[in-house]
Design an enzyme around this catalytic site. Structure first.
Site, PDB file in Angstrom:
ATOM      1  CD  GLU A 120      -0.371  -0.084   3.762  1.00  0.00           C
ATOM      2  OE1 GLU A 120      -0.670  -1.284   3.836  1.00  0.00           O
ATOM      3  OE2 GLU A 120      -0.219   0.637   4.753  1.00  0.00           O
ATOM      4  CB  CYS A 165       2.450   7.188   3.834  1.00  0.00           C
ATOM      5  SG  CYS A 165       2.751   5.939   5.073  1.00  0.00           S
ATOM      6  CB  CYS A 172       6.331  -5.522   9.702  1.00  0.00           C
ATOM      7  SG  CYS A 172       7.667  -4.901  10.755  1.00  0.00           S
ATOM      8  CB  CYS A 209       4.682  -3.409  17.143  1.00  0.00           C
ATOM      9  SG  CYS A 209       6.386  -2.954  16.789  1.00  0.00           S
ATOM     10  CB  CYS A 214       1.621  -2.639  14.347  1.00  0.00           C
ATOM     11  SG  CYS A 214       1.959  -2.350  12.598  1.00  0.00           S
ATOM     12  CB  CYS A 254       0.975   5.261   7.675  1.00  0.00           C
ATOM     13  SG  CYS A 254       0.921   6.506   6.418  1.00  0.00           S
TER      14      CYS A 254
HETATM   15  N1  SAH Z   1       8.118   0.007  11.030  1.00  0.00           N
HETATM   16  C1  SAH Z   1       8.283   1.403  11.112  1.00  0.00           C
HETATM   17  C2  SAH Z   1       7.497   2.193  10.093  1.00  0.00           C
HETATM   18  C3  SAH Z   1       6.099   1.728   9.771  1.00  0.00           C
HETATM   19  S1  SAH Z   1       4.896   1.904  11.043  1.00  0.00           S
HETATM   20  C4  SAH Z   1       7.966   1.887  12.503  1.00  0.00           C
HETATM   21  O1  SAH Z   1       7.474   1.119  13.306  1.00  0.00           O
HETATM   22  O2  SAH Z   1       8.278   3.038  12.784  1.00  0.00           O
HETATM   23  C5  SAH Z   1       4.489   3.635  10.939  1.00  0.00           C
HETATM   24  C6  SAH Z   1       3.906   4.174  12.227  1.00  0.00           C
HETATM   25  O3  SAH Z   1       2.545   3.736  12.409  1.00  0.00           O
HETATM   26  C7  SAH Z   1       4.684   3.733  13.458  1.00  0.00           C
HETATM   27  O4  SAH Z   1       4.930   4.823  14.309  1.00  0.00           O
HETATM   28  C8  SAH Z   1       3.729   2.755  14.072  1.00  0.00           C
HETATM   29  O5  SAH Z   1       4.013   2.598  15.427  1.00  0.00           O
HETATM   30  C9  SAH Z   1       2.387   3.399  13.761  1.00  0.00           C
HETATM   31  N2  SAH Z   1       1.237   2.524  13.987  1.00  0.00           N
HETATM   32  C10 SAH Z   1       1.160   1.205  13.789  1.00  0.00           C
HETATM   33  N3  SAH Z   1      -0.071   0.753  14.148  1.00  0.00           N
HETATM   34  C11 SAH Z   1      -0.765   1.819  14.580  1.00  0.00           C
HETATM   35  C12 SAH Z   1      -2.099   1.999  15.093  1.00  0.00           C
HETATM   36  N4  SAH Z   1      -2.919   0.996  15.205  1.00  0.00           N
HETATM   37  N5  SAH Z   1      -2.479   3.238  15.450  1.00  0.00           N
HETATM   38  C13 SAH Z   1      -1.633   4.284  15.305  1.00  0.00           C
HETATM   39  N6  SAH Z   1      -0.383   4.186  14.829  1.00  0.00           N
HETATM   40  C14 SAH Z   1       0.054   2.953  14.471  1.00  0.00           C
HETATM   41 FE1  SF4 Z   2       6.600  -3.389  12.072  1.00  0.00          FE
HETATM   42 FE2  SF4 Z   2       4.289  -2.255  12.731  1.00  0.00          FE
HETATM   43 FE3  SF4 Z   2       6.209  -2.524  14.549  1.00  0.00          FE
HETATM   44 FE4  SF4 Z   2       6.528  -0.764  12.535  1.00  0.00          FE
HETATM   45  S1  SF4 Z   2       4.989  -0.662  14.148  1.00  0.00           S
HETATM   46  S2  SF4 Z   2       8.044  -2.252  13.326  1.00  0.00           S
HETATM   47  S3  SF4 Z   2       5.457  -1.854  10.878  1.00  0.00           S
HETATM   48  S4  SF4 Z   2       5.131  -4.203  13.539  1.00  0.00           S
END
Ligand code: SAH
Ligand code: SF4
Length: 362
Positions: A93, A114, A121, A125, A128, A342
């Site tokens: 995406e 973005c 990934c 996390c 996420c 994103c």
């Molecule tokens: N992997 C990288 C970049 C992609 S994630 C990282 O973790 O920084 C981009 C951003 O979206 C990150 O700050 C992540 O923590 C945030 N994100 C992921 N899931 C989310 C959610 N459910 N609500 C708000 N932000 C979220």
């Molecule tokens: Fe991966 Fe989502 Fe964690 Fe970013 S926030 S490192 S995309 S699992």
């Protein structure tokens, strides 16, 4: 890699040496990239100043596209989400965030894209959607660059700000990311200033240090989400590998080396990291590094039970940071939509795929 590389996978030097092997003059590389990047036209057959025999050879060796648009959706505030199919059928995406003065404090004429760096990934996390669905593969440099090219030719407008905040952990795909950044930045490429690119990472400390050694002034955002090891570890497994002390040292190093302020991103999740003590600890970290703080109210992910704190709780958290002299903002409504785009679209995508039979698109 399936079959031929895409033309976007090559740097100017690589294209020039490919041409040299074929006894072609070096200036042809510039001519070809003038079509590909300058005119956003990668169809070799239409490169009228290139001899036909060379056009045919280019066609045999390189794809003119590695991405095919399979879906586009717009949201209420006109954020555009693009879904691309890669040559192996994987989906990524890309999200276009139009002029948005309230976002990242940027000027109103900013068009931010973005971009994804991996399919899925591996960092898992807990909040996420990208992490939930697991990791499939790294994107090649060309697949990263082409997201920009395709969105620009599709919308007919230039993008002037890139955030690597789509699917994936950019620093876990370091070499391809750097190659992509180089092409996005280069005068022969997309020509976007390095200061207009932000790499967001979950905190791969050694890679942050490596990036600090690169001459390009790309911006860095850290997905912090916890101001103590105890809290961060609960939601980000990566913290066990690179605990906060190591991460903060790497951040200080980056900041010092680049003479740049970095950004801490902090998702507010009720009952997990939204209490006063976390705000106080976060203030301490931000002040030590001289970082800005971007608070992001948690965006609901289907299948996960985390919830977003009330606006009152969000404001209280913000006030603690501000009272301690930290430059902090909350990404409100527009950001709400953007965050949904994103870093957490993969699940939606996979669900969509099973609804719409997108797996057949190749
Ligand atoms: N992997 C990288 C970049 C992609 S994630 C990282 O973790 O920084 C981009 C951003 O979206 C990150 O700050 C992540 O923590 C945030 N994100 C992921 N899931 C989310 C959610 N459910 N609500 C708000 N932000 C979220
Ligand atoms: Fe991966 Fe989502 Fe964690 Fe970013 S926030 S490192 S995309 S699992």
């Amino acid at each position: 890699m399936e079959g031929r590389p895409a033309i976007f996978d090559l740097s100017l030097d690589e294209l020039a040496s490919w041409l040299k092997e074929r006894k072609q003059p070096a200036y042809r590389a510039g001519q070809i990239f003038q079509w590909v990047y300058g005119k956003r036209m990668a169809d070799f057959g239409r490169m009228s100043n290139i001899p036909e025999s060379l056009r045919n050879e280019l066609q045999e060796h390189f794809r003119s596209a590695g991405l095919t648009k399979v879906r586009q959706t717009g949201s209420a505030d006109s954020t555009l989400k693009f879904l691309f199919s890669l040559v192996d059928g994987n989906l990524v995406e890309t999200v276009l965030i139009p002029a948005s003065p309230d976002l990242y404090g940027l000027p109103a004429d900013r068009r931010t894209l973005c971009v994804s760096t991996q399919v899925g990934c591996a960092y898992g996390c807990k909040f996420c959607a990208s992490g939930l669905a697991g990791w499939s593969r790294n994107l090649r440099a060309g697949e990263i660059v082409e997201q920009i090219m395709q969105v620009e030719s599709d919308t007919g407008e230039k993008v002037n700000n890139i955030v690597f905040m789509g699917m994936g952990e950019p620093l876990a795909n370091y070499n391809h990311l750097l190659k992509a950044i180089t092409a996005i930045n280069a005068p022969w490429g997309a020509g976007i200033g390095a200061r207009h690119m932000t790499v967001s990472t979950s905190g791969l400390a050694p890679r942050i240090r490596e990036l600090a050694e690169q001459p390009l002034q790309v911006r860095l955002a850290i997905s912090l989400h916890g101001a103590t090891d105890e809290v961060r570890e609960k939601i980000m497994p990566v913290n066990r590998k690179y605990p906060l002390s190591e991460l903060m040292d790497a951040c200080a190093y980056y900041s010092g080396r680049k003479k740049q302020r970095i950004t801490f991103e902090f998702i507010l999740i009720e009952g997990v990291n939204d209490h006063a003590e976390q705000a106080e600890k976060l203030s301490g970290l931000a002040r030590r590094i001289g970082a800005k703080v971007n608070l992001i109210p948690y965006n609901k992910v289907h299948g996960l039970n985390w919830i977003r704190p009330s606006e009152q709780q969000q404001s209280a958290f913000l006030q603690i940071l501000r009272r301690r002299g930290v430059d902090a903002t909350i990404r409100r409504e527009k950001g709400h939509d953007i965050d949904a785009a994103c870093g957490q679209l993969r699940l939606q995508t996979l669900r969509y795929k099973s609804f719409a039979g997108i797996s057949e698109v190749r």
